[in-house]
Design a protein around this motif. Structure first.
Motif, mmCIF file in Angstrom:
data_model
loop_
_atom_site.group_PDB
_atom_site.id
_atom_site.type_symbol
_atom_site.label_atom_id
_atom_site.label_comp_id
_atom_site.label_asym_id
_atom_site.label_seq_id
_atom_site.Cartn_x
_atom_site.Cartn_y
_atom_site.Cartn_z
ATOM 1 N N ASP A 1 0.822 -1.208 0.000
ATOM 2 C CA ASP A 1 0.000 0.000 0.000
ATOM 3 C C ASP A 1 0.855 1.256 0.000
ATOM 4 O O ASP A 1 0.502 2.258 -0.630
ATOM 5 C CB ASP A 1 -0.936 0.007 1.208
ATOM 6 N N VAL A 2 1.976 1.213 0.685
ATOM 7 C CA VAL A 2 2.845 2.386 0.765
ATOM 8 C C VAL A 2 3.429 2.702 -0.612
ATOM 9 O O VAL A 2 3.394 3.852 -1.061
ATOM 10 C CB VAL A 2 3.964 2.159 1.801
ATOM 11 N N LEU A 3 3.941 1.687 -1.310
ATOM 12 C CA LEU A 3 4.515 1.923 -2.634
ATOM 13 C C LEU A 3 3.454 2.324 -3.649
ATOM 14 O O LEU A 3 3.675 3.204 -4.482
ATOM 15 C CB LEU A 3 5.257 0.673 -3.117
ATOM 16 N N ALA B 1 2.403 10.851 6.504
ATOM 17 C CA ALA B 1 2.774 11.548 7.735
ATOM 18 C C ALA B 1 1.754 11.311 8.843
ATOM 19 O O ALA B 1 2.100 11.391 10.025
ATOM 20 C CB ALA B 1 2.927 13.037 7.475
ATOM 21 N N VAL B 2 0.520 11.016 8.484
ATOM 22 C CA VAL B 2 -0.524 10.820 9.493
ATOM 23 C C VAL B 2 -0.183 9.673 10.451
ATOM 24 O O VAL B 2 -0.209 9.868 11.668
ATOM 25 C CB VAL B 2 -1.901 10.624 8.823
ATOM 26 N N THR C 1 3.917 8.883 17.023
ATOM 27 C CA THR C 1 4.829 9.611 17.904
ATOM 28 C C THR C 1 4.096 10.461 18.943
ATOM 29 O O THR C 1 4.557 10.602 20.061
ATOM 30 C CB THR C 1 5.774 10.515 17.095
ATOM 31 N N LYS C 2 2.958 11.027 18.585
ATOM 32 C CA LYS C 2 2.248 11.920 19.496
ATOM 33 C C LYS C 2 0.994 11.290 20.098
ATOM 34 O O LYS C 2 0.318 11.915 20.895
ATOM 35 C CB LYS C 2 1.828 13.192 18.755
ATOM 36 N N GLY C 3 0.696 10.057 19.684
ATOM 37 C CA GLY C 3 -0.538 9.419 20.128
ATOM 38 C C GLY C 3 -0.521 9.059 21.602
ATOM 39 O O GLY C 3 0.522 8.973 22.239
ATOM 40 N N ILE C 4 -1.722 8.828 22.137
ATOM 41 C CA ILE C 4 -1.861 8.527 23.555
ATOM 42 C C ILE C 4 -2.349 7.109 23.788
ATOM 43 O O ILE C 4 -2.834 6.799 24.858
ATOM 44 C CB ILE C 4 -2.831 9.526 24.211
ATOM 45 N N GLY C 5 -2.246 6.262 22.797
ATOM 46 C CA GLY C 5 -2.763 4.899 22.922
ATOM 47 C C GLY C 5 -2.008 4.069 23.930
ATOM 48 O O GLY C 5 -0.837 4.328 24.235
#
Length: 123
Positions: free
Chosen positions: A46-48, A63-64, A70-74
């Motif tokens: 999917d990325v390619l 980037a999402v 990195t900033k998530g609170i899971g």
């Protein structure tokens, strides 16, 4: 022998995808039109495929997950499930299935949200 052949064909598709990346992208759906075989309908990554079809615009979408990670609170379970989905998207095409895409959206939304504002804190 069969698994080796399918692994080789997947690597060939990945290399073809890397060679097809342009800065402006080739347009949504280009991969399926440019490779009209039954097993070549997807780039098997999917990325390619996103990079081939959207070009530099794919960086915004890619980037999402990085920001959410990195900033998530899971908690640990959410982060592990999200990491598995990201790894799977890099080597396969799970986001073409509605259930997997829904799970990724729910995990990303849950990790990116502010939970303290959404629920009451109780002992």
């Amino acid at each position: 022998p069969y698994r080796l052949a399918t692994a080789f064909s997947r690597i060939v598709l990945w290399l073809a995808a890397v060679q097809s990346i342009t800065p402006a992208g080739r347009g949504l759906g280009w991969w399926a039109v440019g490779h009209p075989g039954a097993s070549e309908e997807f780039a098997h990554s999917d990325v390619l495929q996103l990079a081939v079809e959207l070009g530099a615009g794919a960086l915004l979408l890619l980037a999402v997950p990085v920001i959410v990670w990195t900033k998530g609170i899971g908690d640990a379970a959410e982060r592990a499930a999200f990491a598995c989905l990201l790894l799977e998207a890099a080597v396969s095409f799970p986001m073409h299935l509605p259930a997997t895409s829904f799970l990724a959206a729910v995990l990303a939304g849950g990790m990116a949200g502010r939970r303290r504002r959404l629920r009451r804190l109780e002992l």
